[in-house]
Design an enzyme around this catalytic site. Structure first.
Site, PDB file in Angstrom:
ATOM      1  N   ARG A  17       0.803  -1.232   0.000  1.00 41.51           N
ATOM      2  CA  ARG A  17       0.000   0.000   0.000  1.00 41.51           C
ATOM      3  C   ARG A  17       0.833   1.279   0.000  1.00 41.51           C
ATOM      4  NH1 ARG A  17      -3.961  -1.153   4.813  1.00 41.51           N
ATOM      5  NH2 ARG A  17      -2.612  -2.949   5.173  1.00 41.51           N
TER       6      ARG A  17
ATOM      7  N   TYR B  27      31.204  33.763  -2.848  1.00 42.83           N
ATOM      8  CA  TYR B  27      31.512  32.336  -2.730  1.00 42.83           C
ATOM      9  C   TYR B  27      32.912  32.202  -2.143  1.00 42.83           C
ATOM     10  CZ  TYR B  27      33.114  27.684  -3.613  1.00 42.83           C
ATOM     11  OH  TYR B  27      33.641  26.430  -3.420  1.00 42.83           O
TER      12      TYR B  27
ATOM     13  N   GLY C 275      -5.967  -9.261  15.846  1.00 43.82           N
ATOM     14  CA  GLY C 275      -6.175 -10.471  16.627  1.00 43.82           C
ATOM     15  C   GLY C 275      -6.834 -10.095  17.948  1.00 43.82           C
TER      16      GLY C 275
ATOM     17  N   ASN D 163      -4.801  -7.646  20.177  1.00 39.13           N
ATOM     18  CA  ASN D 163      -3.376  -7.917  20.271  1.00 39.13           C
ATOM     19  C   ASN D 163      -2.616  -6.807  19.543  1.00 39.13           C
ATOM     20  OD1 ASN D 163      -0.829  -9.064  20.285  1.00 39.13           O
ATOM     21  ND2 ASN D 163      -1.263 -10.407  18.527  1.00 39.13           N
TER      22      ASN D 163
ATOM     23  N   ARG E 288      28.245  24.742   3.253  1.00 37.38           N
ATOM     24  CA  ARG E 288      28.491  23.371   2.801  1.00 37.38           C
ATOM     25  C   ARG E 288      29.521  22.674   3.707  1.00 37.38           C
ATOM     26  NH1 ARG E 288      30.046  24.340  -3.110  1.00 37.38           N
ATOM     27  NH2 ARG E 288      30.452  22.094  -3.002  1.00 37.38           N
TER      28      ARG E 288
ATOM     29  N   SER F 295      35.061  45.231  -2.996  1.00 33.51           N
ATOM     30  CA  SER F 295      33.960  44.514  -3.653  1.00 33.51           C
ATOM     31  C   SER F 295      34.385  43.957  -5.010  1.00 33.51           C
ATOM     32  CB  SER F 295      32.787  45.482  -3.869  1.00 33.51           C
ATOM     33  OG  SER F 295      32.285  45.851  -2.612  1.00 33.51           O
TER      34      SER F 295
ATOM     35  N   ASP G 244       7.472  -1.409  11.195  1.00 35.68           N
ATOM     36  CA  ASP G 244       6.514  -0.422  10.691  1.00 35.68           C
ATOM     37  C   ASP G 244       5.673   0.167  11.817  1.00 35.68           C
ATOM     38  OD1 ASP G 244       4.890  -2.547  11.331  1.00 35.68           O
ATOM     39  OD2 ASP G 244       3.993  -2.762   9.350  1.00 35.68           O
TER      40      ASP G 244
HETATM   41  C1  UD1 Z   1      -0.504  -9.309  13.596  1.00 35.37           C
HETATM   42  C2  UD1 Z   1      -1.034 -10.271  14.675  1.00 35.37           C
HETATM   43  C3  UD1 Z   1      -2.369  -9.755  15.199  1.00 35.37           C
HETATM   44  C4  UD1 Z   1      -2.207  -8.324  15.740  1.00 35.37           C
HETATM   45  C5  UD1 Z   1      -1.591  -7.438  14.656  1.00 35.37           C
HETATM   46  C6  UD1 Z   1      -1.278  -6.087  15.216  1.00 35.37           C
HETATM   47  C7  UD1 Z   1      -0.230 -12.472  13.967  1.00 35.37           C
HETATM   48  C8  UD1 Z   1      -0.605 -13.759  13.391  1.00 35.37           C
HETATM   49  N1  UD1 Z   1      -1.202 -11.581  14.092  1.00 35.37           N
HETATM   50  O1  UD1 Z   1      -1.450  -9.350  12.547  1.00 35.37           O
HETATM   51  O2  UD1 Z   1      -2.832 -10.573  16.250  1.00 35.37           O
HETATM   52  O3  UD1 Z   1      -3.461  -7.823  16.148  1.00 35.37           O
HETATM   53  O4  UD1 Z   1      -0.374  -8.024  14.157  1.00 35.37           O
HETATM   54  O5  UD1 Z   1      -0.862  -5.228  14.213  1.00 35.37           O
HETATM   55  O6  UD1 Z   1       0.906 -12.274  14.330  1.00 35.37           O
HETATM   56  N2  UD1 Z   1       6.003 -10.038   9.057  1.00 35.37           N
HETATM   57  C9  UD1 Z   1       7.207 -10.570   8.710  1.00 35.37           C
HETATM   58  N3  UD1 Z   1       7.245 -11.825   8.190  1.00 35.37           N
HETATM   59  C10 UD1 Z   1       6.107 -12.560   7.988  1.00 35.37           C
HETATM   60  C11 UD1 Z   1       4.898 -11.987   8.354  1.00 35.37           C
HETATM   61  C12 UD1 Z   1       4.858 -10.733   8.890  1.00 35.37           C
HETATM   62  O7  UD1 Z   1       8.259  -9.945   8.871  1.00 35.37           O
HETATM   63  O8  UD1 Z   1       6.217 -13.693   7.506  1.00 35.37           O
HETATM   64  C13 UD1 Z   1       5.951  -8.680   9.601  1.00 35.37           C
HETATM   65  C14 UD1 Z   1       5.235  -7.765   8.653  1.00 35.37           C
HETATM   66  O9  UD1 Z   1       6.168  -7.046   7.855  1.00 35.37           O
HETATM   67  C15 UD1 Z   1       4.488  -6.818   9.567  1.00 35.37           C
HETATM   68  C16 UD1 Z   1       4.294  -7.611  10.845  1.00 35.37           C
HETATM   69  O10 UD1 Z   1       5.203  -8.688  10.788  1.00 35.37           O
HETATM   70  O11 UD1 Z   1       5.238  -5.671   9.888  1.00 35.37           O
HETATM   71  C17 UD1 Z   1       2.877  -8.060  11.064  1.00 35.37           C
HETATM   72  O12 UD1 Z   1       2.537  -9.007  10.077  1.00 35.37           O
HETATM   73  P1  UD1 Z   1       1.072  -9.158   9.482  1.00 35.37           P
HETATM   74  O13 UD1 Z   1       1.004 -10.405   8.670  1.00 35.37           O
HETATM   75  O14 UD1 Z   1       0.674  -7.911   8.825  1.00 35.37           O
HETATM   76  O15 UD1 Z   1       0.237  -9.376  10.766  1.00 35.37           O
HETATM   77  P2  UD1 Z   1      -1.194  -8.780  11.059  1.00 35.37           P
HETATM   78  O16 UD1 Z   1      -2.153  -9.407  10.123  1.00 35.37           O
HETATM   79  O17 UD1 Z   1      -1.104  -7.320  11.102  1.00 35.37           O
END
Ligand code: UD1
Ligand code: MG
Length: 463
Positions: A15, A368, A141, A172, A335, A407, A104
């Protein structure tokens, strides 16, 4: 006991509509994931692991010079549980409090993480979940508690029944503190048996529950700390939150702002008491401003040190050191390698590069000055420049103490002008000028009396 932080940052960020990984986008003066890592460190984490995936090299480069950060690549995004498993597989078992954070989600405060770690330690928890009650729980969650209120499980929104989606409003945040040993020992128990076919880290809560391991939750009071960034609109919102936090801290420490909505200050910048920051001022990087200064309006300083009592107006500066009681601008460009000594003045439409301007010396208008060492008490006349570049080489200019440059002087480097010398206006100086001498390089002026009047008369007769 040392604290480990695992920062998940492998996601794509579709996005954002960007060719760069989401977590590399900047919030104020640093990438998103940098802020999470900084907060982890402030909360006491001495081992920080960043899980990279999309745009892995770009994310790695952010931490190239940070010995506390290890990057682990998650080649396929199979879920948050899988991301943690990748860390275990690459780095081996971890022990001690292990905090899960997100690249993020940069607004989380160190105090919140510390509280989570404390709760885990005090209760000997296998896991402590940071929960929240956002105005709209859709997508998050949900925390399922049993009759006596203990956390039973986390159920993803998509795996909830419609009744649970409506009734379970505690969510969560995705941030947890685990006991590292018990996490590595049991993480392989997570399966993909759910609506999204992913390895959910959230499943650990139910797994511990069945094992009789203690799990509890801490509910965050400020939901905005958990604001995750998925779009540029959310990036702008988070930037506003961070801008406000930093500016409110500075104002509480004695900094004046005419309009705090129009001042942007980076993560590591310091500003002294009774300094005033005027609108459209941006202070980035390792910038440090002293007391009793006026900075702005329209000023951007990156890695600039400013001592007490300075005024910097409508100026752009990089990697510059400014000593006390210096005035700069309006409209100066400083600079890298510029050093302005105490009491110096750099004025309007002046550019300085890799040069020292001596104590109480002045470069007031349209100049300059590059690769120059200037003594004290010097005055550079309007429109004078150092010609430091011959198309191939850069050459130095040395100007002694108490020199007066008329000058429109060109100083063709390499050239030295001795102490107390005077250069007549409009001279092109190509050889050294000894101390206390006058140097003049211009053709002799001719005066023809009555010439202009005679011309006027001629023209009138032609009409
Ligand atoms: C997750 C939680 C959810 C919670 C929410 C809060 C799980 C299963 N769910 O959901 O309970 O309410 O966060 O925002 O954990 N990422 C990785 N590798 C992966 C998957 C994800 O690095 O394989 C990172 C993503 O870049 C992201 C974060 O983990 O920054 C969350 O992953 P995402 O799959 O978006 O979880 P949510 O659906 O937001
Ligand atoms: Mg998801």
């Amino acid at each position: 006991m040392p604290i480990t932080a695992i920062v998940l940052a492998a996601g794509e960020g579709t996005r954002m509509k960007s060719s760069h990984p989401k977590v590399a986008h900047k919030l104020l003066d640093h990438p998103l994931v940098w802020w999470t890592v900084r907060t982890a460190r402030e909360a006491g984490a001495d081992r920080i692991v960043v899980v990279v995936g999309n745009g892995a090299d770009e994310v790695r480069a952010i931490f190239a010079n940070d010995p506390d950060v290890t990057c682990v690549e998650q080649k396929e995004r199979l879920g948050t549980g899988h991301a943690v498993r990748c860390v275990r597989d690459e780095l081996g078992a971890f022990s001690g409090p292990t905090v899960i954070l997100y690249g993020d989600t940069p607004l989380i405060r160190p105090e919140t993480i510390v509280a989570l770690v404390e709760e885990t330690r005090t209760n000997h928890n296998a896991c402590t979940v940071l929960t929240m009650c956002p105005p709209d729980p859709t997508g998050y969650g949900r925390i399922r508690r049993d009759a006596d209120g203990t956390v039973e499980a986390i159920v993803e929104h998509k795996d909830c029944t419609p009744e649970e989606q409506a009734s379970l409003t505690e969510c969560n945040s995705g941030i947890y503190c685990f006991c590292g040993g018990r996490l590595t020992d049991n993480i392989d128990k997570i399966t993909t048996n759910n609506a999204q076919g992913e390895y959910y880290l959230t499943d650990m809560v139910g797994i511990y529950r069945e094992m009789g391991e203690p799990v509890s939750a801490v509910c965050a009071s400020d939901y905005s700390e958990m604001l995750g960034i998925n779009s540029r609109i959310q990036l702008a919102e988070a930037t506003k939150v961070m801008q406000r936090r930093i500016n409110e801290r500075l104002m509480s420490e004695g900094v004046t702002m005419l309009d705090p909505d129009q001042v942007w200050v980076g993560a590591d910048v310091t500003v002294g008491r009774d300094t005033e920051l005027l609108p459209q001022t941006m202070l980035w990087g390792a910038t440090a401003i002293g007391s009793d200064c006026v900075i702005g309006p329209n000023t951007r300083l990156t890695d600039v040190t400013v001592a007490d009592g300075c005024s910097i107006e409508e100026t752009v500066g990089y990697e510059t050191v400014i000593e006390r009681d210096v005035t700069v601008g309006p409209r100066a460009f400083l600079r890298p390698g510029t050093h302005l000594l105490a009491g110096a003045h750099v004025g309007t439409h002046v550019e300085i590069k890799n040069s020292t301007i001596g104590e109480d010396s002045k470069v007031p208008h349209l100049s300059y000055i590059g690769d120059t060492t200037m003594g004290s008490g010097v005055n550079i006349g309007a429109g004078s420049i150092t010609c430091n570049y011959d198309g191939k080489h850069k050459s130095p200019t040395t100007i002694g103490n108490d020199v007066f440059i008329g000058s429109d002087t060109m100083m063709v480097a390499p050239v030295t002008i001795g102490d107390g010398a005077l250069v007549g206006a409009s001279s092109c100086i190509t050889s050294d000028v000894p101390a206390d001498a006058l140097a003049l390089e211009r053709s002799k002026q001719q005066v023809i009396k009555g010439w202009a009047a005679a011309r006027r008369k001629r023209m009138q007769e032609e009409d």
